[in-house]
Design a protein around this motif. Structure first.
Motif, PDB file in Angstrom:
ATOM      1  N   GLN A  13      32.403   8.647  47.492  1.00 48.25           N
ATOM      2  CA  GLN A  13      33.307   9.222  46.489  1.00 48.25           C
ATOM      3  C   GLN A  13      34.732   9.027  46.970  1.00 48.25           C
ATOM      4  OE1 GLN A  13      32.364  13.421  46.119  1.00 48.25           O
ATOM      5  NE2 GLN A  13      30.676  13.017  44.710  1.00 48.25           N
ATOM      6  N   LYS A  14      35.621   8.764  46.032  1.00 42.98           N
ATOM      7  CA  LYS A  14      37.030   8.655  46.395  1.00 42.98           C
ATOM      8  C   LYS A  14      37.864   9.578  45.509  1.00 42.98           C
ATOM      9  CE  LYS A  14      41.321   6.840  45.899  1.00 42.98           C
ATOM     10  NZ  LYS A  14      42.207   6.701  44.733  1.00 42.98           N
ATOM     11  N   TYR A  15      38.749  10.324  46.127  1.00 45.02           N
ATOM     12  CA  TYR A  15      39.640  11.215  45.373  1.00 45.02           C
ATOM     13  C   TYR A  15      41.078  10.774  45.577  1.00 45.02           C
ATOM     14  CZ  TYR A  15      35.559  14.158  44.802  1.00 45.02           C
ATOM     15  OH  TYR A  15      34.306  14.617  44.478  1.00 45.02           O
ATOM     16  N   ARG A  68      50.008  -0.251  48.438  1.00 44.05           N
ATOM     17  CA  ARG A  68      50.012   0.985  47.659  1.00 44.05           C
ATOM     18  C   ARG A  68      48.799   1.040  46.731  1.00 44.05           C
ATOM     19  NH1 ARG A  68      54.523   4.216  47.598  1.00 44.05           N
ATOM     20  NH2 ARG A  68      52.949   5.707  46.958  1.00 44.05           N
ATOM     21  N   GLY A  69      48.192   2.200  46.687  1.00 47.62           N
ATOM     22  CA  GLY A  69      46.987   2.363  45.873  1.00 47.62           C
ATOM     23  C   GLY A  69      45.725   1.885  46.583  1.00 47.62           C
ATOM     24  N   GLY A  70      45.846   1.530  47.862  1.00 50.82           N
ATOM     25  CA  GLY A  70      44.757   0.871  48.584  1.00 50.82           C
ATOM     26  C   GLY A  70      43.561   1.737  48.952  1.00 50.82           C
ATOM     27  N   SER A  71      43.642   3.035  48.722  1.00 47.64           N
ATOM     28  CA  SER A  71      42.475   3.883  49.041  1.00 47.64           C
ATOM     29  C   SER A  71      41.257   3.506  48.204  1.00 47.64           C
ATOM     30  CB  SER A  71      42.791   5.358  48.803  1.00 47.64           C
ATOM     31  OG  SER A  71      43.783   5.783  49.689  1.00 47.64           O
ATOM     32  N   ASP A  72      41.502   3.026  47.001  1.00 46.34           N
ATOM     33  CA  ASP A  72      40.391   2.552  46.166  1.00 46.34           C
ATOM     34  C   ASP A  72      39.631   1.453  46.902  1.00 46.34           C
ATOM     35  OD1 ASP A  72      41.353   4.143  44.109  1.00 46.34           O
ATOM     36  OD2 ASP A  72      42.286   2.505  43.005  1.00 46.34           O
ATOM     37  N   THR A  73      40.412   0.560  47.518  1.00 49.83           N
ATOM     38  CA  THR A  73      39.806  -0.568  48.220  1.00 49.83           C
ATOM     39  C   THR A  73      39.017  -0.091  49.438  1.00 49.83           C
ATOM     40  OG1 THR A  73      41.612  -1.920  47.425  1.00 49.83           O
ATOM     41  CG2 THR A  73      40.294  -2.851  49.189  1.00 49.83           C
TER      42      THR A  73
HETATM   43 MG    MG Z   1      45.391   5.179  42.794  1.00 54.53          MG
END
Ligand code: MG
Ligand code: ASP
Length: 413
Positions: free
Chosen positions: A6-8, A150-155
Motif C-alpha cells: 500500500q502507498k499513501y 518528485r512524486g517518486g514514492s509511487d515508483t
Molecule cells: Mg503523488
C-alpha cells in the motif's frame, strides 16, 4: 492471505490524525490476515517546504545535499506511522530506502531504480511485522543517498510490489481514482473503472498528476496490477492493468492537459542535412528538454524550426541558443509564452481513423487556434493558448462523450 503493498501520498499522511487514519486502514488489512508493506510520502507539503528552505540558503544548492535534505521528509512519516501501529499492538518496523535495499543509479534528483535487495524486508515480514518503507529514496552504488524525482514514492511502491511479488499495489491518494480529465477543472469529469497501462502512461506523461509516470512504466513491465483509490473515502478506485476494457463507442478514454508551455522558433537556419541534429544536439547537451518539434521550409536555403519547452526553461534555452548562434547560423529567435498542451488519449484510436480530424474540428468550431500538433498511436496533443485550455478540454470531453457512464465489457488480451 495476500501480500499487499500500500502507498499513501503526502495529503493522506498530512497530519497526526491522518496518520492515525492510515494506521486504522493498515490495521484492518492486517486483521484480515494480509502481509503488508506500506510505502509513505513526506507529510503534506513538507517536501516543498524543504525545497524552500534550501532556496533561502542558496539559488544553486548542490544536488547531493538536496537529496540529503529531501529524504528527511519521508523519514518523519515512516517513524510516526510505525509508532501509531505499535501503539495499537501491531508489530511494525520502519525502514529507510537504503535499509529496504532500494538501489539506484548514481545520479541525484531523479535517479532510476537499478535493483532491490529485499532480504531485510522479507526477514521482517517473516517475523510477522508490517514493514513501512520511506518512498522516493534509495542508495547509489557509491553509497550516496539519492531520490527518484518528485512524486517518486509511487515508483518505490510499484518497484517493491514487483520485487516482493505482491499480489497488488494499492496507491491511496487524495482523489478517488483516475478520471477522464481533471475534475478540478471540468465538473463533468468521470471516474474510470479501469484503464490500460499504456493509456495511463500517456495520461501521466501528458500532465495528469495522479501517478508518477515511472511507476506506471514499472507496473507495465512487471505486470503489477495497480489500484488508485482514496485514502479517506471507502469508494471503488480505478484499476490499471493490461486487460483492455472495451467501452462501447469509446475511442478516447481521457484528456490530459498542462499549462506553462512555451513555443520557441529558431528562424533562418540553413536548409542542410545536419541542421536538425546540430540544433537539438546543442540543446540536449545543455539538458534543455524539448517536446513537440515542427520544421518549416522558408525558401530553398532556409528553414524555421519551432519547438515547445516548459516555461521555466525559457531563459536557459535562449542563453544556449544565443551562445550557439554563429555555429548554428540562424538569423533570429522568437518565442510565444502562455501556451498549453491538451491531449486526447485512448487505445481505441489505433483502429479508428478520423480522431484527430474530429479534435481539430471541435477546436476550430470553438475559435481555438492550434499552434502545434503531435501524435502517437494512442494520443493526439495540440498546443493552444493557455486561456483556451479549459474550454478546449470541456468541448473535447463533450464531443467524445466522456461524461457518459458506459457499459463495460472486459476482454483479456
Ligand atoms: Mg503523488
Ligand atoms: N515527497 C516527495 C515529493 O513530494 C515524493 C512523493 O511524494 O512521492 O515529491
Amino acid at each position: 492471505m495476500a501480500r499487499i503493498v500500500q502507498k499513501y501520498g503526502g495529503t493522506s499522511v498530512g497530519s497526526v490524525e491522518r496518520i492515525q487514519h492510515v494506521a486504522t486502514r493498515v490495521e484492518k488489512a492486517v486483521l484480515e490476515g494480509h502481509e503488508l508493506v506500506v510505502v509513505v510520502s513526506a507529510m503534506g507539503k513538507s517536501t516543498d517546504e524543504l525545497v524552500s528552505l534550501a532556496n533561502q540558503i542558496t539559488d544553486n544548492p548542490s544536488k547531493r545535499e538536496m537529496d540529503m535534505l529531501l529524504t528527511t521528509g519521508e523519514q518523519v512519516t515512516i517513524s510516526l506511522l510505525s509508532m501509531a501501529l505499535q501503539a495499537r499492538g501491531i508489530e511494525a518496523i520502519s525502514l529507510t530506502g537504503w535499509q529496504a535495499g532500494m538501489k539506484t543509479e548514481a545520479s541525484h534528483g531523479n535517479a532510476r531504480i537499478e535493483a532491490i535487495d529485499n532480504g531485510r524486508i522479507e526477514k521482517e515480514l517473516a517475523q510477522g511485522k508490517v514493514v513501512i518503507v520511506a518512498g522516493f529514496q534509495g542508495l547509489s552504488p557509491d553509497g550516496e543517498i539519492t531520490t527518484l524525482g518528485r512524486g517518486g514514492s509511487d515508483t518505490t511502491a510499484v518497484a517493491l510490489a514487483a520485487s516482493l511479488k505482491a499480489s497488488r499495489c494499492d496507491i491511496y491518494t487524495d482523489v478517488t481514482g483516475v478520471f477522464t480529465t481533471d475534475p478540478r477543472f471540468v465538473k463533468k469529469a468521470r471516474k474510470l473503472h479501469s484503464i490500460s497501462y499504456d493509456e495511463m502512461l500517456e495520461m501521466a506523461n501528458l500532465g495528469a498528476g495522479v501517478l508518477h509516470p515511472r511507476a506506471v512504466e514499472f507496473a507495465k513491465n512487471y505486470d503489477v496490477p495497480l489500484m488508485v483509490a482514496s485514502s479517506m473515502e471507502e469508494v471503488e478506485g480505478t484499476l490499471i492493468e493490461e486487460e483492455v476494457t472495451m467501452e462501447k463507442n469509446l475511442i478516447v478514454r481521457g484528456i490530459a492537459f498542462e499549462n506553462d508551455v512555451t513555443k520557441v522558433t529558431v528562424k533562418g537556419l540553413p536548409n542542410r542535412l545536419n541542421t536538425l541534429s546540430s540544433l537539438f544536439t546543442t540543446l540536449s547537451n545543455h539538458h534543455v528538454n524539448v517536446d513537440i518539434i515542427i520544421q518549416n521550409q522558408v525558401d530553398e536555403e532556409h528553414v524555421n524550426i519551432s519547438f515547445s519547452i516548459t516555461q521555466s526553461t525559457l531563459k536557459e534555452t535562449l542563453n544556449v541558443l544565443q551562445a550557439a548562434q554563429d555555429e548554428l547560423q540562424f538569423s533570429d529567435v522568437t518565442f510565444e509564452e502562455e501556451l498549453a498542451k491538451v491531449s486526447i488519449i485512448g487505445s481505441g484510436m489505433v483502429s479508428n481513423p478520423g480522431v484527430a480530424a474530429k479534435m481539430f474540428d471541435v477546436l476550430a468550431s470553438n475559435d481555438i487556434f492550434v499552434k502545434m500538433v503531435s501524435t502517437s498511436e494512442i494520443k493526439v496533443s495540440v498546443v493552444v493558448q493557455e486561456i483556451d485550455m479549459v474550454l478546449a478540454v470541456e468541448m473535447l470531453h463533450e464531443e467524445f462523450q466522456l461524461a457518459e457512464e458506459v457499459e463495460e465489457l472486459s476482454v483479456t488480451v
